[in-house]
Design an enzyme around this catalytic site. Structure first.
Site, PDB file in Angstrom:
ATOM      1  CG  ASP A 136      -3.084  -6.145  -6.395  1.00  0.00           C
ATOM      2  OD1 ASP A 136      -3.984  -6.124  -6.002  1.00  0.00           O
ATOM      3  OD2 ASP A 136      -2.183  -5.985  -5.626  1.00  0.00           O
ATOM      4  NE  ARG A 171      -3.958   1.048  -0.727  1.00  0.00           N
ATOM      5  CZ  ARG A 171      -4.252  -0.208  -1.641  1.00  0.00           C
ATOM      6  NH1 ARG A 171      -4.006  -0.474  -2.826  1.00  0.00           N
ATOM      7  NH2 ARG A 171      -5.374  -0.698  -0.820  1.00  0.00           N
ATOM      8  CG  ASP A 221      -9.833  -0.204   6.634  1.00  0.00           C
ATOM      9  OD1 ASP A 221      -9.402  -0.652   7.678  1.00  0.00           O
ATOM     10  OD2 ASP A 221     -10.556  -1.371   6.649  1.00  0.00           O
ATOM     11  CE  LYS A 243      -3.019  -2.601  -6.329  1.00  0.00           C
ATOM     12  NZ  LYS A 243      -2.757  -3.084  -4.937  1.00  0.00           N
ATOM     13  N   GLY A 295      -1.823  -9.053  -1.484  1.00  0.00           N
ATOM     14  CA  GLY A 295      -3.169  -9.516  -1.169  1.00  0.00           C
ATOM     15  C   GLY A 295      -4.009 -10.311  -2.690  1.00  0.00           C
ATOM     16  CE  LYS A 340      -4.082  -0.738   3.036  1.00  0.00           C
ATOM     17  NZ  LYS A 340      -5.153  -0.405   3.920  1.00  0.00           N
TER      18      LYS A 340
HETATM   19  P1  ITT Z   1      -2.992  -1.308   7.027  1.00  0.00           P
HETATM   20  O1  ITT Z   1      -4.183  -1.882   7.888  1.00  0.00           O
HETATM   21  O2  ITT Z   1      -1.698  -1.324   8.568  1.00  0.00           O
HETATM   22  O3  ITT Z   1      -3.139  -0.907   6.411  1.00  0.00           O
HETATM   23  P2  ITT Z   1      -3.736  -4.114   5.477  1.00  0.00           P
HETATM   24  O4  ITT Z   1      -3.382  -4.803   4.076  1.00  0.00           O
HETATM   25  O5  ITT Z   1      -4.155  -4.801   6.911  1.00  0.00           O
HETATM   26  O6  ITT Z   1      -3.149  -2.505   6.172  1.00  0.00           O
HETATM   27  P3  ITT Z   1      -6.308  -3.466   5.032  1.00  0.00           P
HETATM   28  O7  ITT Z   1      -7.379  -3.073   6.245  1.00  0.00           O
HETATM   29  O8  ITT Z   1      -7.003  -1.398   4.558  1.00  0.00           O
HETATM   30  O9  ITT Z   1      -5.185  -3.199   5.246  1.00  0.00           O
HETATM   31  O10 ITT Z   1      -7.309  -4.491   4.419  1.00  0.00           O
HETATM   32  C1  ITT Z   1      -7.586  -4.652   3.417  1.00  0.00           C
HETATM   33  C2  ITT Z   1      -6.764  -6.024   2.332  1.00  0.00           C
HETATM   34  O11 ITT Z   1      -7.412  -6.181   1.156  1.00  0.00           O
HETATM   35  C3  ITT Z   1      -5.095  -6.580   2.466  1.00  0.00           C
HETATM   36  O12 ITT Z   1      -4.752  -7.375   3.251  1.00  0.00           O
HETATM   37  C4  ITT Z   1      -5.173  -7.668   1.088  1.00  0.00           C
HETATM   38  O13 ITT Z   1      -5.121  -8.525   1.470  1.00  0.00           O
HETATM   39  C5  ITT Z   1      -7.075  -6.272   0.379  1.00  0.00           C
HETATM   40  N1  ITT Z   1      -6.604  -5.381  -0.036  1.00  0.00           N
HETATM   41  C6  ITT Z   1      -6.778  -4.513  -0.385  1.00  0.00           C
HETATM   42  N2  ITT Z   1      -6.487  -3.471  -0.924  1.00  0.00           N
HETATM   43  C7  ITT Z   1      -6.191  -4.446  -1.711  1.00  0.00           C
HETATM   44  C8  ITT Z   1      -5.287  -4.391  -3.223  1.00  0.00           C
HETATM   45  O14 ITT Z   1      -4.968  -3.251  -3.422  1.00  0.00           O
HETATM   46  N3  ITT Z   1      -4.614  -5.404  -3.629  1.00  0.00           N
HETATM   47  C9  ITT Z   1      -4.399  -6.600  -3.118  1.00  0.00           C
HETATM   48  N4  ITT Z   1      -5.496  -7.096  -2.191  1.00  0.00           N
HETATM   49  C10 ITT Z   1      -5.777  -5.991  -1.007  1.00  0.00           C
END
Ligand code: ITT
Length: 202
Positions: A153, A180, A73, A174, A151, A20
């Site tokens: 992706d 995002r 989030d 992306k 994640g 991220k």
């Molecule tokens: P922070 O909360 O610490 O920022 P996190 O990875 O836990 O990091 P989130 O709570 O927003 O982030 O969880 C989102 C989840 O959704 C993330 O762990 C991925 O599995 C998925 N996700 C979100 N955006 C994504 C993306 O751009 N590409 C792939 N998977 C994504």
């Protein structure tokens, strides 16, 4: 010390997800924004609304850091699964993962899905919490493709793309479509207008 100009604008991106952070970095560079990344875990409330989760997290992060702060989030919302995993994406990724989602989607023809992002920013000067959202529509792939990104992706094919998954795209590619990037650009446009504002943007 100068009180106006580009050097004044500073905030902290709080995330534990370096994927991220890299995506944000690439976008914020274009706007010349000044920020740093803190890997700080924040308390995550349970809600069906990403904006509510982000809002609570940003206030928690501000109470710890006492500096202008931004959190995001995000989640994958699969149509045929009633929006699951949605706000639970992080937990679902860590537990059943990509394999688990593909298993749930076995034999399902409607593969429509959306990634959604909610950015929350807080600073006492710009009260209350500001929220910026972005989304991208696409499909859940039949099998994982690509090793880039993070994640989900490898199993997300954006509708506006050329059939590749996000996992097969570089960060810049992306960023041309992603939830995002869309939320980040809305945030960047807004915060750019604050340039020249006095403290705490010093
Ligand atoms: P922070 O909360 O610490 O920022 P996190 O990875 O836990 O990091 P989130 O709570 O927003 O982030 O969880 C989102 C989840 O959704 C993330 O762990 C991925 O599995 C998925 N996700 C979100 N955006 C994504 C993306 O751009 N590409 C792939 N998977 C994504």
């Amino acid at each position: 010390m100068s009180r106006s100009g580009e050097g004044d604008l500073r905030f902290v991106i709080v995330t534990t997800n370096m994927g991220k952070a890299e995506e944000f970095q690439k976008i914020f560079e274009r706007y010349g924004l000044k920020f740093r990344v803190e890997q700080l875990a924040t308390i995550e409330i349970q809600s069906m609304d990403l904006r509510e989760i982000a809002k609570h997290r940003v206030l928690h992060a501000y109470n710890v850091l006492r500096e202008p702060v931004m959190v995001e989030d995000a989640g994958l919302f699969v149509e045929a699964l009633g929006g699951f995993p949605g706000p639970f994406s992080s937990y679902v990724f860590r537990t059943i993962g990509i394999k688990g989602i593909l298993k749930l989607m076995e034999g399902v023809r409607d593969r429509r899905a959306q990634f959604r992002s909610a950015i929350a920013f807080y600073s006492p000067l710009t009260e209350p919490v500001k929220i910026f959202t972005g989304e991208v529509s696409g499909w859940v792939a039949e099998e994982p493709r690509g090793t880039k990104g993070f994640g989900f992706d490898p199993i997300f094919i954006p509708a506006e793309g050329d059939g590749r998954t996000f996992g097969e795209m570089d960060v810049e590619e992306k960023n041309a479509f992603s939830h995002r990037a869309r939320a980040a650009m809305r945030f960047a446009e807004w915060i750019s207008k604050l340039r020249g504002v006095a403290p705490p943007y010093r």
